[in-house]
Every structure is written in structure tokens, then in C-alpha cells.
Design a protein around this motif. Structure first.
Motif, mmCIF file in Angstrom:
data_model
loop_
_atom_site.group_PDB
_atom_site.id
_atom_site.type_symbol
_atom_site.label_atom_id
_atom_site.label_comp_id
_atom_site.label_asym_id
_atom_site.label_seq_id
_atom_site.Cartn_x
_atom_site.Cartn_y
_atom_site.Cartn_z
ATOM 1 N N HIS A 31 0.843 -1.186 0.000
ATOM 2 C CA HIS A 31 0.000 0.000 0.000
ATOM 3 C C HIS A 31 0.881 1.239 0.000
ATOM 4 O O HIS A 31 2.072 1.165 0.325
ATOM 5 C CB HIS A 31 -0.986 0.017 1.172
ATOM 6 C CG HIS A 31 -0.342 0.054 2.542
ATOM 7 N ND1 HIS A 31 0.464 -0.949 3.018
ATOM 8 C CD2 HIS A 31 -0.401 0.985 3.531
ATOM 9 C CE1 HIS A 31 0.867 -0.647 4.245
ATOM 10 N NE2 HIS A 31 0.377 0.519 4.586
ATOM 11 N N HIS A 33 1.449 3.839 1.826
ATOM 12 C CA HIS A 33 1.897 4.627 2.970
ATOM 13 C C HIS A 33 3.414 4.811 2.866
ATOM 14 O O HIS A 33 4.120 3.974 2.288
ATOM 15 C CB HIS A 33 1.537 3.933 4.293
ATOM 16 C CG HIS A 33 0.086 4.066 4.656
ATOM 17 N ND1 HIS A 33 -0.499 3.366 5.696
ATOM 18 C CD2 HIS A 33 -0.909 4.820 4.102
ATOM 19 C CE1 HIS A 33 -1.784 3.689 5.781
ATOM 20 N NE2 HIS A 33 -2.057 4.561 4.819
ATOM 21 N N ASP A 35 6.052 4.447 4.684
ATOM 22 C CA ASP A 35 7.053 3.451 5.093
ATOM 23 C C ASP A 35 7.049 2.213 4.187
ATOM 24 O O ASP A 35 7.920 1.353 4.333
ATOM 25 C CB ASP A 35 6.859 3.063 6.572
ATOM 26 C CG ASP A 35 5.427 2.733 6.929
ATOM 27 O OD1 ASP A 35 4.500 3.205 6.241
ATOM 28 O OD2 ASP A 35 5.225 1.993 7.916
ATOM 29 N N HIS A 36 6.118 2.126 3.251
ATOM 30 C CA HIS A 36 6.052 0.972 2.350
ATOM 31 C C HIS A 36 6.393 1.325 0.906
ATOM 32 O O HIS A 36 6.815 0.456 0.157
ATOM 33 C CB HIS A 36 4.647 0.360 2.390
ATOM 34 C CG HIS A 36 4.248 -0.075 3.766
ATOM 35 N ND1 HIS A 36 4.307 -1.378 4.187
ATOM 36 C CD2 HIS A 36 3.843 0.651 4.840
ATOM 37 C CE1 HIS A 36 3.934 -1.442 5.458
ATOM 38 N NE2 HIS A 36 3.648 -0.230 5.879
ATOM 39 N N HIS A 92 -7.067 -0.387 6.311
ATOM 40 C CA HIS A 92 -5.925 0.412 6.780
ATOM 41 C C HIS A 92 -5.576 1.452 5.711
ATOM 42 O O HIS A 92 -5.213 2.581 6.023
ATOM 43 C CB HIS A 92 -4.754 -0.535 7.056
ATOM 44 C CG HIS A 92 -3.464 0.148 7.344
ATOM 45 N ND1 HIS A 92 -3.223 0.828 8.520
ATOM 46 C CD2 HIS A 92 -2.340 0.277 6.596
ATOM 47 C CE1 HIS A 92 -1.999 1.330 8.473
ATOM 48 N NE2 HIS A 92 -1.444 1.020 7.325
ATOM 49 N N ASP A 111 0.128 -4.288 6.440
ATOM 50 C CA ASP A 111 -0.265 -3.687 7.716
ATOM 51 C C ASP A 111 -1.654 -4.150 8.167
ATOM 52 O O ASP A 111 -2.316 -3.468 8.948
ATOM 53 C CB ASP A 111 -0.266 -2.150 7.614
ATOM 54 C CG ASP A 111 1.142 -1.575 7.673
ATOM 55 O OD1 ASP A 111 2.105 -2.347 7.841
ATOM 56 O OD2 ASP A 111 1.274 -0.340 7.551
HETATM 57 ZN ZN LIG Z 1 0.410 1.530 6.537
#
Ligand SMILES: [Zn+2]
Length: 235
Positions: A31, A33, A35-36, A92, A111
Motif C-alpha cells: 500500500h 503509505h 514506510d512501504h 488500513h 499492515d
Molecule cells: Zn500503513
């Protein structure tokens, strides 16, 4: 590789060490976000860049542009000497994907779950609690033997952990409805009652969790909200 990380030099050298000279074929991103996904451009800029694949979330993907190939629910992805199946698990994040390895009943779950804690549903980033709970139910129905989350250790007892998430949200929902029927009418008032004694720095997270519940309850017609974000129980 699943998820692109954040692209720091330390991460890129850890990646080189893990690859030990083997070219990186593809990066599946769970996804968008930070940190990914934010490390994707740094990986794409290296020699012999891999394919990048995810469920598209165009306005968000544009922050860290790489030529993403779209993935859809149910699609089979050839990965090394095996195959993974794409499982769309929104909640999420709207684009959140998990990857199912049927042979070992293993789910790379991004996540969706984190051992020892609950998962953040960020309303301001299109988090959706109802969708998240449906995703948990769906993953339970796969009867996974283990989950490999993006953060923290392997979860090798998925069913009780996932059922625990469902129970926790039901309990929280009950507490929120109770707070409202006692006269709390704003997210902040509800947080103050439901999370009594919470450290100040955790209040914004708790607030966002409460808002995720309020949005769900409002959509289900169990609460109503006036223009100033005051909530009341639907008579
Ligand atoms: Zn996330």
C-alpha cells in the motif's frame, strides 16, 4: 521483494547484501503509505530496475513516482519459483493488498495485522474501519497458518489474533456508543472518556481511531452528525 521501504542508504545496502548479486526482479507494494512505498524511486534509480506492482491509488502513488503495473484482487503473481495470489484487504488503506501463498497457507499481510498491537485506521488517508473488519473476516476465511506482517514478528497463530481484532473493535464501538449516550458529542470528549489517562502524545492516534468508529457508525445509520461534527445516537 514485498514493499519498497523508505530508500535510506542503509536499506539499499541491506537489500544488496540480501540479494548477493541476484538481480531484483520485482517489488510488490502492499500500500502507498510512506514506510512501504517512498523507497520505490531510490530502488528504481539503480541499475537494472525491477518491476513495480501494486493496486493503484493514483493521487497517492504520484508522491513517489515509479512506473507501477496495476494489480487486482485475485490476480496470480509469479514470484521466484512459486505463485502468490493477490488479496485486496482494504481498510488500513484503500489500496492495501496482501499476498497469499496457498502451498504454505502463508499470507504476506502488510499492515493488516501487527503482533501485540492493533492496526491504525487513518481516516484522513481514506482508512475505513468497516472495510478493515471485512478484510479481517475475509482473511480468517482463508484459514491462514501464518501471517508475515510488514512490521514486527511472524504471527503463527493467526485465527486468535484476527478474532481478537474483531472483538476489540466491537468492544471499542460499544464504549463509544455508551460515551455518546452519556452526553459526549465530539471526538475529543469521547477520547477523554474512553481513553482516560492516555499519554498526551498518543491522543491524536486515539482520536483518529475514534473518528474511524464514528464514520462507520454514522454510515450504518446508528449515529448522526450535525455540521459541527457533534454526534448523537440515532433515535
Ligand atoms: Zn500503513
Amino acid at each position: 521483494m514485498i514493499d519498497a521501504g523508505t530508500g535510506e542508504p542503509e536499506h539499499l545496502s541491506a537489500l544488496d547484501a540480501a540479494l548477493a548479486g541476484t538481480p531484483l526482479a520485482q517489488v510488490l507494494v502492499t500500500h502507498a503509505h510512506t514506510d512501504h512505498a517512498s523507497g520505490a524511486p531510490a530502488i528504481a534509480a539503480r541499475e537494472g530496475p525491477p518491476r513495480f506492482r501494486k493496486m493503484l491509488w493514483p493521487e497517492r502513488d504520484a508522491r513517489w513516482p515509479v512506473p507501477y503495473e496495476p494489480l487486482a484482487d485475485g490476480e496470480e503473481v509469479a514470484a521466484g519459483d512459486t505463485t502468490l495470489v493477490v488479496v485486496h484487504t482494504p481498510g488500513h488503506a484503500p489500496d492495501h493488498l496482501s499476498f497469499w501463498h496457498a502451498g504454505t497457507r502463508t499470507l504476506f499481510c502488510g499492515d493488516l495485522a501487527v503482533k501485540g498491537t492493533t492496526v491504525w485506521i487513518p481516516a484522513h488517508l481514506q482508512g475505513d474501519l468497516a472495510a478493515y473488519l471485512a478484510s479481517i473476516e475475509r482473511v480468517l476465511s482463508l484459514a491462514p497458518e501464518r501471517l508475515l506482517p510488514a512490521h514486527g514478528p511472524i504471527i503463527d497463530d493467526p485465527a486468535p489474533v484476527l478474532r481478537g481484532y474483531l472483538a476489540h473493535r466491537r468492544e471499542r464501538e460499544q464504549q463509544i456508543l455508551e460515551a455518546i449516550s452519556r452526553g459526549d458529542s465530539t471526538p475529543d470528549e469521547i477520547v477523554a472518556r474512553v481513553y482516560r489517562g492516555l499519554k498526551a502524545e498518543l491522543i491524536p492516534l486515539a482520536r483518529e481511531g475514534v473518528i474511524a468508529h464514528l464514520v462507520k457508525l454514522e454510515r450504518e445509520g446508528r449515529l448522526r452528525r450535525d455540521a459541527d461534527s457533534w454526534y448523537s445516537v440515532t433515535p
